[in-house]
Design a protein around this motif. Structure first.
Motif, short mmCIF file in Angstrom:
data_model
loop_
_atom_site.label_atom_id
_atom_site.label_comp_id
_atom_site.label_asym_id
_atom_site.label_seq_id
_atom_site.Cartn_x
_atom_site.Cartn_y
_atom_site.Cartn_z
N LYS A 13 -3.77 -8.02 3.70
CA LYS A 13 -3.88 -7.27 4.96
C LYS A 13 -2.63 -6.06 4.84
CE LYS A 13 -3.76 -7.56 9.84
NZ LYS A 13 -3.99 -8.73 11.26
N ILE A 14 -1.49 -6.67 4.49
CA ILE A 14 -0.37 -5.68 4.36
C ILE A 14 -0.69 -4.65 3.34
CG2 ILE A 14 1.83 -5.61 3.53
CD1 ILE A 14 2.39 -8.49 4.53
N LEU A 15 -1.23 -4.95 2.15
CA LEU A 15 -1.72 -4.06 1.32
C LEU A 15 -2.64 -2.89 1.64
CD1 LEU A 15 -1.77 -6.20 -2.10
CD2 LEU A 15 0.25 -4.34 -1.40
N ASP A 16 -3.75 -3.63 2.41
CA ASP A 16 -4.82 -2.70 2.92
C ASP A 16 -4.27 -1.74 3.98
OD1 ASP A 16 -6.73 -3.80 1.46
OD2 ASP A 16 -7.31 -5.12 2.82
N VAL A 17 -3.31 -2.08 4.95
CA VAL A 17 -2.90 -1.41 5.94
C VAL A 17 -1.89 -0.41 5.33
CG1 VAL A 17 -1.18 -1.29 7.78
CG2 VAL A 17 -3.07 -3.02 7.76
N SER A 18 -1.07 -0.68 4.45
CA SER A 18 -0.15 0.06 3.68
C SER A 18 -0.95 1.32 2.98
CB SER A 18 0.78 -0.68 2.89
OG SER A 18 1.53 -1.56 3.49
N MET A 19 -1.84 0.86 2.35
CA MET A 19 -2.48 1.91 1.55
C MET A 19 -3.51 2.88 2.52
SD MET A 19 -6.03 1.44 -1.09
CE MET A 19 -5.22 0.44 -2.08
N GLN A 20 -3.72 2.51 3.53
CA GLN A 20 -4.36 3.49 4.38
C GLN A 20 -3.30 4.46 4.95
OE1 GLN A 20 -7.78 3.83 4.91
NE2 GLN A 20 -7.23 5.56 6.15
N LEU A 21 -2.33 3.93 5.48
CA LEU A 21 -1.24 4.73 5.74
C LEU A 21 -0.70 5.79 4.85
CD1 LEU A 21 0.75 2.07 8.03
CD2 LEU A 21 -0.35 3.88 8.57
N ILE A 32 8.45 1.35 6.89
CA ILE A 32 8.09 -0.29 7.00
C ILE A 32 7.55 -0.55 8.53
CG2 ILE A 32 8.94 -2.67 7.11
CD1 ILE A 32 8.45 -1.77 4.40
N GLN A 33 8.12 0.32 9.56
CA GLN A 33 7.93 0.07 10.99
C GLN A 33 6.60 0.58 11.05
OE1 GLN A 33 9.91 -1.66 12.96
NE2 GLN A 33 7.79 -1.68 14.14
N ASP A 34 5.92 1.79 10.46
CA ASP A 34 4.87 2.18 10.53
C ASP A 34 3.73 1.04 10.23
OD1 ASP A 34 5.48 4.76 11.57
OD2 ASP A 34 5.55 5.55 9.47
N ILE A 35 4.13 0.40 9.28
CA ILE A 35 3.23 -0.73 8.50
C ILE A 35 3.15 -1.85 9.66
CG2 ILE A 35 2.78 -2.30 6.70
CD1 ILE A 35 4.44 -0.23 4.83
N VAL A 36 4.19 -2.23 9.91
CA VAL A 36 4.37 -3.29 11.00
C VAL A 36 3.59 -3.07 12.22
CG1 VAL A 36 5.74 -4.65 12.57
CG2 VAL A 36 6.62 -4.12 10.34
N ILE A 57 5.94 -2.75 -2.15
CA ILE A 57 4.59 -2.62 -1.49
C ILE A 57 3.84 -1.54 -2.14
CG2 ILE A 57 3.07 -1.99 0.59
CD1 ILE A 57 5.60 -3.11 2.23
N LEU A 58 4.32 -0.51 -2.44
CA LEU A 58 3.78 0.52 -3.32
C LEU A 58 3.11 -0.06 -4.65
CD1 LEU A 58 2.49 3.53 -3.63
CD2 LEU A 58 5.12 4.03 -4.38
N ASN A 59 3.99 -0.62 -5.40
CA ASN A 59 3.45 -1.31 -6.48
C ASN A 59 2.30 -2.31 -6.35
OD1 ASN A 59 5.45 -0.20 -8.23
ND2 ASN A 59 7.00 -2.00 -7.69
N GLY A 60 2.32 -2.97 -5.19
CA GLY A 60 1.02 -3.95 -4.89
C GLY A 60 -0.09 -3.15 -4.71
N VAL A 61 0.07 -2.01 -4.07
CA VAL A 61 -0.75 -1.02 -3.60
C VAL A 61 -1.63 -0.58 -4.92
CG1 VAL A 61 -1.57 1.17 -2.62
CG2 VAL A 61 -0.42 -0.47 -1.16
N MET A 62 -0.75 -0.01 -5.57
CA MET A 62 -1.29 0.56 -7.06
C MET A 62 -2.00 -0.31 -7.94
SD MET A 62 -0.76 3.46 -6.52
CE MET A 62 -1.12 4.18 -7.99
#
Length: 220
Positions: A13-21, A32-36, A57-62
């Motif tokens: 969920k964190i990775l999906d939201v972060s990728m979209q942002l 990080i607050q945007d993601i939260v 998080i970026l590494n996880g997204v990639m």
């Protein structure tokens, strides 16, 4: 605090939201607050339980973005088996296919600054020297040497230098530059490859590279 029974779901969920942002706002403009704020009730502590930093998080997204690249590998294998194409034609088709990959557009939309995120730069270099050059590009160059369409005594080194120029020198993810200077790099790259008898990119590929550059500039 209750234990999280589904840590994998939380990470995804964190990775999906972060990728979209990252795609919408660009990596540098996402906090990080945007993601939260977009996690539907998960706290900042939940993020830091799984990720040390925004870079992590970026590494996880990639990793997630580039996992499951079976279609790309299958395409390379089909190219290698195609007896109707020369090695040079296969090399051109390989790079054209790579530029067609939608993940490339996603990368430029996220617009990460590799200098500020050196771990990503290291991953890029490792991918070139340990995977892309020896396993994908070098075998095709060697085939081109065998059929006479590519002239070089250094297939390993040529594979490495082509990938280094494309992935490190040409793209603005490594260094910010004036658009005219980027265009000059493309022109010089084409000139160098032409003198080696290896025109890697055609006009359509150059247009795609320019599109990626503009996407990156918009997100900076």
């Amino acid at each position: 605090m209750a234990r999280n029974k589904y840590p994998e779901e939380t990470v995804n969920k964190i990775l999906d939201v972060s990728m979209q942002l990252f795609l919408e706002k660009g990596y540098e403009h996402t906090s990080i607050q945007d993601i939260v704020n977009n996690l539907g009730g998960l706290s900042k502590g939940a993020i830091y339980h799984h990720f040390k930093s925004k870079e992590d998080i970026l590494n996880g997204v990639m990793d997630k973005l580039y996992q499951g690249n079976d279609n790309e590998i299958d395409h390379i294998k089909r190219l290698e088996k195609n007896a109707n194409m020369t090695g040079l034609e296969k090399l051109q088709a390989l790079f054209t296919s790579a530029l067609d990959n939608p993940r490339q557009e996603d990368m430029f939309q996220m617009a990460p600054d590799f200098i500020k995120n050196p771990q990503m730069l290291v991953m890029q270099l490792e991918g070139i020297f340990k995977e892309s050059a020896p396993h994908y590009v070098q075998p095709i160059i060697e085939e081109g040497i065998a059929d006479g369409s590519i002239q070089t005594e250094y297939p390993k080194e040529l594979a490495e230098v082509i990938l280094l120029l494309i992935n490190i020198w040409l793209i603005p993810l490594i260094h910010e530059d004036d658009p005219n200077n980027v265009a000059n790099r493309f022109a010089l790259f084409q000139e160098m490859m032409a003198k080696l008898g290896i025109e890697v990119f055609d006009a359509v590929a150059i247009e795609r590279l320019e599109k990626f550059r503009k996407l990156y500039e918009q997100k900076k």
